[in-house]
Enzyme design. Sequence first.
Site, PDB file in Angstrom:
ATOM      1  N   ASP A  65      26.813  -6.956  49.916  1.00 55.30           N
ATOM      2  CA  ASP A  65      25.914  -5.797  49.925  1.00 55.30           C
ATOM      3  C   ASP A  65      24.569  -6.098  50.579  1.00 55.30           C
ATOM      4  O   ASP A  65      24.235  -7.246  50.860  1.00 55.30           O
ATOM      5  CB  ASP A  65      25.723  -5.253  48.494  1.00 55.30           C
ATOM      6  CG  ASP A  65      25.509  -6.359  47.444  1.00 55.30           C
ATOM      7  OD1 ASP A  65      25.206  -7.502  47.832  1.00 55.30           O
ATOM      8  OD2 ASP A  65      25.645  -6.074  46.253  1.00 55.30           O
ATOM      9  N   ASN A  77      25.841  -4.263  33.219  1.00 50.22           N
ATOM     10  CA  ASN A  77      26.609  -3.052  32.923  1.00 50.22           C
ATOM     11  C   ASN A  77      28.018  -3.130  33.526  1.00 50.22           C
ATOM     12  O   ASN A  77      28.735  -2.144  33.580  1.00 50.22           O
ATOM     13  CB  ASN A  77      25.871  -1.818  33.459  1.00 50.22           C
ATOM     14  CG  ASN A  77      25.651  -1.874  34.964  1.00 50.22           C
ATOM     15  OD1 ASN A  77      26.091  -2.814  35.630  1.00 50.22           O
ATOM     16  ND2 ASN A  77      24.993  -0.865  35.496  1.00 50.22           N
ATOM     17  N   HIS A  83      28.675  -4.018  36.697  1.00 51.41           N
ATOM     18  CA  HIS A  83      28.773  -3.728  38.128  1.00 51.41           C
ATOM     19  C   HIS A  83      29.166  -4.980  38.920  1.00 51.41           C
ATOM     20  O   HIS A  83      28.890  -6.101  38.520  1.00 51.41           O
ATOM     21  CB  HIS A  83      27.489  -3.080  38.679  1.00 51.41           C
ATOM     22  CG  HIS A  83      26.287  -3.960  38.787  1.00 51.41           C
ATOM     23  ND1 HIS A  83      25.035  -3.554  38.397  1.00 51.41           N
ATOM     24  CD2 HIS A  83      26.125  -5.217  39.255  1.00 51.41           C
ATOM     25  CE1 HIS A  83      24.167  -4.517  38.646  1.00 51.41           C
ATOM     26  NE2 HIS A  83      24.802  -5.551  39.150  1.00 51.41           N
ATOM     27  N   GLU A 125      28.360   0.634  40.691  1.00 55.27           N
ATOM     28  CA  GLU A 125      27.865   0.880  39.341  1.00 55.27           C
ATOM     29  C   GLU A 125      28.900   1.653  38.531  1.00 55.27           C
ATOM     30  O   GLU A 125      29.810   2.266  39.097  1.00 55.27           O
ATOM     31  CB  GLU A 125      26.560   1.692  39.423  1.00 55.27           C
ATOM     32  CG  GLU A 125      25.424   0.999  40.150  1.00 55.27           C
ATOM     33  CD  GLU A 125      24.851  -0.226  39.421  1.00 55.27           C
ATOM     34  OE1 GLU A 125      25.168  -0.441  38.233  1.00 55.27           O
ATOM     35  OE2 GLU A 125      24.101  -0.976  40.058  1.00 55.27           O
TER      36      GLU A 125
HETATM   37  C1  F6R Z   1      24.784  -9.485  44.422  1.00 46.92           C
HETATM   38  C2  F6R Z   1      25.383  -8.351  43.741  1.00 46.92           C
HETATM   39  C3  F6R Z   1      25.193  -8.048  42.282  1.00 46.92           C
HETATM   40  C4  F6R Z   1      25.006  -9.267  41.383  1.00 46.92           C
HETATM   41  C5  F6R Z   1      24.851  -8.852  39.923  1.00 46.92           C
HETATM   42  C6  F6R Z   1      24.561 -10.030  39.009  1.00 46.92           C
HETATM   43  O1  F6R Z   1      25.119  -9.501  45.804  1.00 46.92           O
HETATM   44  O2  F6R Z   1      26.035  -7.612  44.400  1.00 46.92           O
HETATM   45  O3  F6R Z   1      26.305  -7.305  41.845  1.00 46.92           O
HETATM   46  O4  F6R Z   1      26.089 -10.137  41.526  1.00 46.92           O
HETATM   47  O5  F6R Z   1      23.802  -7.924  39.813  1.00 46.92           O
HETATM   48  O6  F6R Z   1      23.294 -10.529  39.323  1.00 46.92           O
HETATM   49  P1  F6R Z   1      22.722 -11.862  38.678  1.00 46.92           P
HETATM   50  O7  F6R Z   1      23.549 -12.992  39.200  1.00 46.92           O
HETATM   51  O8  F6R Z   1      21.303 -11.938  39.192  1.00 46.92           O
HETATM   52  O9  F6R Z   1      22.818 -11.697  37.200  1.00 46.92           O
END
Ligand code: F6R
Length: 244
Positions: free
Chosen positions: A68, A137, A139, A144
């Site tokens: 992303d 959550n 995702h 989401e």
């Molecule tokens: C990152 C991404 C997000 C993260 C997720 C967990 O490219 O797409 O989905 O993997 O938000 O983030 P952390 O590792 O910071 O808890």
Amino acid sequence: MMKIYEAKDYKEMSRKAANIISAQVIMKPDCVLGLATGSTPIGTYDQLIEWYKKGDLDFSDVVTVNLDEYKGLDRTNDQSYYYFMHEHLFNHVNIKEENTNIPNGMEPDSDKECARYEEKIRALGGVDLQLLGLGHNGHIGFNEPCEEFEKETHCVELTESTIEANKRFFASADEVPRQAYTMGIKTIMQAKKILIVVSGEDKADIVRDAFFGPVTPSVPASILQMHKDVILVADAAALSKISR
Ligand code: F6R
């Protein structure tokens, strides 16, 4: 089928995840790695850099595709995922810039950029190993919780809470991106192998719900239960709410 590797802490989780990525690169030097940003994979990238520096890993033929990117952020913006990937991995190993792929946040035409990215992944022959982090959550990427799984690369409207949480990284609230490009659930599920890294007690509930609860778009990561080759590498704290 999901394999679960339990690590005692973040450091050991990072080492195990890096081991799996290394194995992929050694077995197939021109593999396509799907990569993620966020805090969780940083230790994994650090470990890969260390092994590269020791001469144990070679990224010269490796191709990467990131999950992303924020829409509207320039590559030079230190909050862009382009910047993150260079800072935490690409600048420290012998990967070729032209072999790295991230959605282009500066392309204003969402349909065009999403179609280009999907086609790019397809033309590369798909992702051999996709690394994922897990949101609180449930995702994955910017997919989401919602009513229906979003299939392919698409543009998402960030929620007010995400914008609010990100505000601190920008000079003003106006500069916080409102949208992002992300691989869809189908794009992610088409990866031949998936590696998901999770650390910390604050993720224990979502690890239980996502991987031991019902498969539902209200917990996007739960779809990974349907993938035939998923490895969950998590520390003891993140696995503390599952009974095995
Ligand atoms: C990152 C991404 C997000 C993260 C997720 C967990 O490219 O797409 O989905 O993997 O938000 O983030 P952390 O590792 O910071 O808890």
